[in-house]
Motif scaffolding. Structure first.
Motif, PDB file in Angstrom:
ATOM      1  N   TYR A 149      69.674  55.222  50.100  1.00 37.97           N
ATOM      2  CA  TYR A 149      68.655  55.135  51.143  1.00 37.97           C
ATOM      3  C   TYR A 149      69.206  54.389  52.360  1.00 37.97           C
ATOM      4  O   TYR A 149      69.778  53.304  52.239  1.00 37.97           O
ATOM      5  CB  TYR A 149      67.426  54.406  50.601  1.00 37.97           C
ATOM      6  N   GLY A 150      69.045  54.992  53.532  1.00 35.64           N
ATOM      7  CA  GLY A 150      69.489  54.365  54.774  1.00 35.64           C
ATOM      8  C   GLY A 150      70.908  54.712  55.181  1.00 35.64           C
ATOM      9  O   GLY A 150      71.327  54.386  56.293  1.00 35.64           O
ATOM     10  N   GLU A 151      71.657  55.376  54.302  1.00 34.59           N
ATOM     11  CA  GLU A 151      73.029  55.771  54.636  1.00 34.59           C
ATOM     12  C   GLU A 151      72.987  57.158  55.265  1.00 34.59           C
ATOM     13  O   GLU A 151      72.638  58.137  54.607  1.00 34.59           O
ATOM     14  CB  GLU A 151      73.892  55.774  53.372  1.00 34.59           C
ATOM     15  N   SER A 177      73.660  55.751  36.075  1.00 36.04           N
ATOM     16  CA  SER A 177      73.704  54.285  35.994  1.00 36.04           C
ATOM     17  C   SER A 177      74.829  53.704  36.842  1.00 36.04           C
ATOM     18  O   SER A 177      74.650  52.689  37.527  1.00 36.04           O
ATOM     19  CB  SER A 177      73.866  53.842  34.538  1.00 36.04           C
ATOM     20  N   THR A 178      75.989  54.316  36.800  1.00 40.54           N
ATOM     21  CA  THR A 178      77.127  53.815  37.574  1.00 40.54           C
ATOM     22  C   THR A 178      76.895  53.994  39.066  1.00 40.54           C
ATOM     23  O   THR A 178      77.124  53.081  39.870  1.00 40.54           O
ATOM     24  CB  THR A 178      78.416  54.537  37.153  1.00 40.54           C
ATOM     25  N   GLU A 179      76.404  55.159  39.449  1.00 34.69           N
ATOM     26  CA  GLU A 179      76.206  55.464  40.869  1.00 34.69           C
ATOM     27  C   GLU A 179      75.084  54.635  41.490  1.00 34.69           C
ATOM     28  O   GLU A 179      75.059  54.437  42.706  1.00 34.69           O
ATOM     29  CB  GLU A 179      75.901  56.956  41.042  1.00 34.69           C
ATOM     30  N   THR A 180      74.150  54.161  40.677  1.00 36.70           N
ATOM     31  CA  THR A 180      72.992  53.413  41.192  1.00 36.70           C
ATOM     32  C   THR A 180      72.988  51.979  40.673  1.00 36.70           C
ATOM     33  O   THR A 180      71.931  51.396  40.434  1.00 36.70           O
ATOM     34  CB  THR A 180      71.683  54.116  40.785  1.00 36.70           C
ATOM     35  N   SER A 181      74.166  51.393  40.508  1.00 36.23           N
ATOM     36  CA  SER A 181      74.277  50.072  39.879  1.00 36.23           C
ATOM     37  C   SER A 181      74.029  48.905  40.832  1.00 36.23           C
ATOM     38  O   SER A 181      73.814  47.780  40.387  1.00 36.23           O
ATOM     39  CB  SER A 181      75.663  49.918  39.245  1.00 36.23           C
ATOM     40  N   ASP A 182      74.062  49.144  42.139  1.00 30.76           N
ATOM     41  CA  ASP A 182      73.847  48.069  43.112  1.00 30.76           C
ATOM     42  C   ASP A 182      72.345  47.815  43.246  1.00 30.76           C
ATOM     43  O   ASP A 182      71.611  48.645  43.795  1.00 30.76           O
ATOM     44  CB  ASP A 182      74.452  48.454  44.463  1.00 30.76           C
ATOM     45  N   LEU A 183      71.887  46.658  42.776  1.00 36.26           N
ATOM     46  CA  LEU A 183      70.454  46.375  42.755  1.00 36.26           C
ATOM     47  C   LEU A 183      69.885  46.059  44.130  1.00 36.26           C
ATOM     48  O   LEU A 183      68.669  45.937  44.285  1.00 36.26           O
ATOM     49  CB  LEU A 183      70.165  45.212  41.800  1.00 36.26           C
ATOM     50  N   GLU A 184      70.733  45.925  45.127  1.00 36.99           N
ATOM     51  CA  GLU A 184      70.253  45.681  46.486  1.00 36.99           C
ATOM     52  C   GLU A 184      70.031  46.978  47.260  1.00 36.99           C
ATOM     53  O   GLU A 184      69.538  46.954  48.388  1.00 36.99           O
ATOM     54  CB  GLU A 184      71.249  44.788  47.234  1.00 36.99           C
ATOM     55  N   GLU A 185      70.404  48.091  46.660  1.00 35.93           N
ATOM     56  CA  GLU A 185      70.236  49.386  47.309  1.00 35.93           C
ATOM     57  C   GLU A 185      69.069  50.156  46.686  1.00 35.93           C
ATOM     58  O   GLU A 185      68.604  49.837  45.591  1.00 35.93           O
ATOM     59  CB  GLU A 185      71.515  50.228  47.179  1.00 35.93           C
ATOM     60  N   LYS A 186      68.637  51.180  47.408  1.00 33.14           N
ATOM     61  CA  LYS A 186      67.639  52.121  46.894  1.00 33.14           C
ATOM     62  C   LYS A 186      68.244  53.512  46.978  1.00 33.14           C
ATOM     63  O   LYS A 186      69.105  53.775  47.824  1.00 33.14           O
ATOM     64  CB  LYS A 186      66.337  52.016  47.684  1.00 33.14           C
ATOM     65  N   TYR A 187      67.777  54.415  46.131  1.00 33.38           N
ATOM     66  CA  TYR A 187      68.476  55.683  45.963  1.00 33.38           C
ATOM     67  C   TYR A 187      67.508  56.869  45.889  1.00 33.38           C
ATOM     68  O   TYR A 187      66.325  56.722  45.585  1.00 33.38           O
ATOM     69  CB  TYR A 187      69.300  55.660  44.668  1.00 33.38           C
ATOM     70  N   TYR A 188      68.079  58.048  46.148  1.00 36.79           N
ATOM     71  CA  TYR A 188      67.432  59.323  45.865  1.00 36.79           C
ATOM     72  C   TYR A 188      68.380  60.146  45.006  1.00 36.79           C
ATOM     73  O   TYR A 188      69.595  59.932  45.013  1.00 36.79           O
ATOM     74  CB  TYR A 188      67.162  60.117  47.150  1.00 36.79           C
ATOM     75  N   ALA A 189      67.825  61.112  44.299  1.00 37.24           N
ATOM     76  CA  ALA A 189      68.647  62.112  43.618  1.00 37.24           C
ATOM     77  C   ALA A 189      68.008  63.474  43.860  1.00 37.24           C
ATOM     78  O   ALA A 189      66.811  63.576  44.157  1.00 37.24           O
ATOM     79  CB  ALA A 189      68.745  61.822  42.124  1.00 37.24           C
TER      80      ALA A 189
END
Length: 224
Positions: free
Chosen positions: A51-53, A81-93
């Motif tokens: 998110y935000g990139e 799990s590996t691709e979304t391991s940074d807890l300070e980021e938010k993600y989409y798939a």
């Protein structure tokens, strides 16, 4: 022309449905259901974005990245799990179906925040009985890892106090008592009593979903 368009539409693969993240102890999995009429032999491709990139070549567009292990899936889930391991980021798939006659449109998840959206699994409950004494020790929950070593989930939430919620049912009296513990150890003393115990964790300051352990029942010694 209309006939050609109808034939093309009929041959397209239906996009996956119910595409969503499911996360327990930070094992972050994207899962979905096949679209209606999905033929046998269909496989799936999965991509994710932070998110935000934004794509520098196309401002306002997300940067979608392929997942090597999830480029040609027969199953209906993908471990991110590996691709979304940074807890300070938010993600989409996003996921699409691929068949003999082409690919479906992409179907997207909602925005996923691993820090707040993961579910805390139950702690491990270890019970030791010595005559009239019953020692209860609680461990974890631990962050999921595909390696032998893993770490307590609480270490990833240093600004919030994690507490244990212990439920103890005394079969002899018929009473159930809820006990809140910061230190994960409890001693109960009573002769010839059947206790049933279950536990979960909670945070007073965070809206974290938690799971309760399976109930364990033990009987203290009869004494002399």
């Amino acid at each position: 022309i209309d006939i050609i368009l109808i034939l093309v539409a009929m041959s397209a693969v239906a996009p996956p449905q119910d595409v969503k993240f499911k996360s327990i102890n930070l094992r972050n999995i994207v899962e979905w259901s096949p679209g209606p009429g999905t033929p046998k032999g269909t496989w799936y491709a999965v991509e994710y974005a932070i998110y935000g990139e934004e794509d520098k070549a196309a401002p306002g567009q997300e940067v979608w990245k392929g997942v090597k292990a999830c480029k040609k899936l027969r199953k209906t889930w993908c471990d991110l799990s590996t691709e979304t391991s940074d807890l300070e980021e938010k993600y989409y798939a996003r996921v699409r179906a691929v068949g003999k006659n082409g690919s479906s449109e992409w179907n997207h998840t909602d925005r996923f925040d691993p820090f707040l959206d993961t579910t805390f699994g139950p702690p491990v409950v270890n019970i030791v009985v010595k005559e009239r004494q019953m020692f209860i020790n609680l461990t974890g929950p631990m962050r999921w890892s595909n390696k032998e070593s893993n770490e307590p989930m609480a270490e990833y939430y240093p600004g919030s106090l994690m507490l244990y919620n212990l439920s103890v049912h005394n079969k002899r009296t018929g009473q159930t008592v809820g006990i809140s513990l910061q230190i994960p150890t409890l001693l109960l003393q009573d002769f010839n009593t059947l206790y049933c115990v279950s536990a979960s964790v909670y945070f007073s300051s965070l809206p974290i979903i938690t799971q309760v352990s399976l109930k364990q029942c033990v009987t203290t010694g009869k004494g002399k």
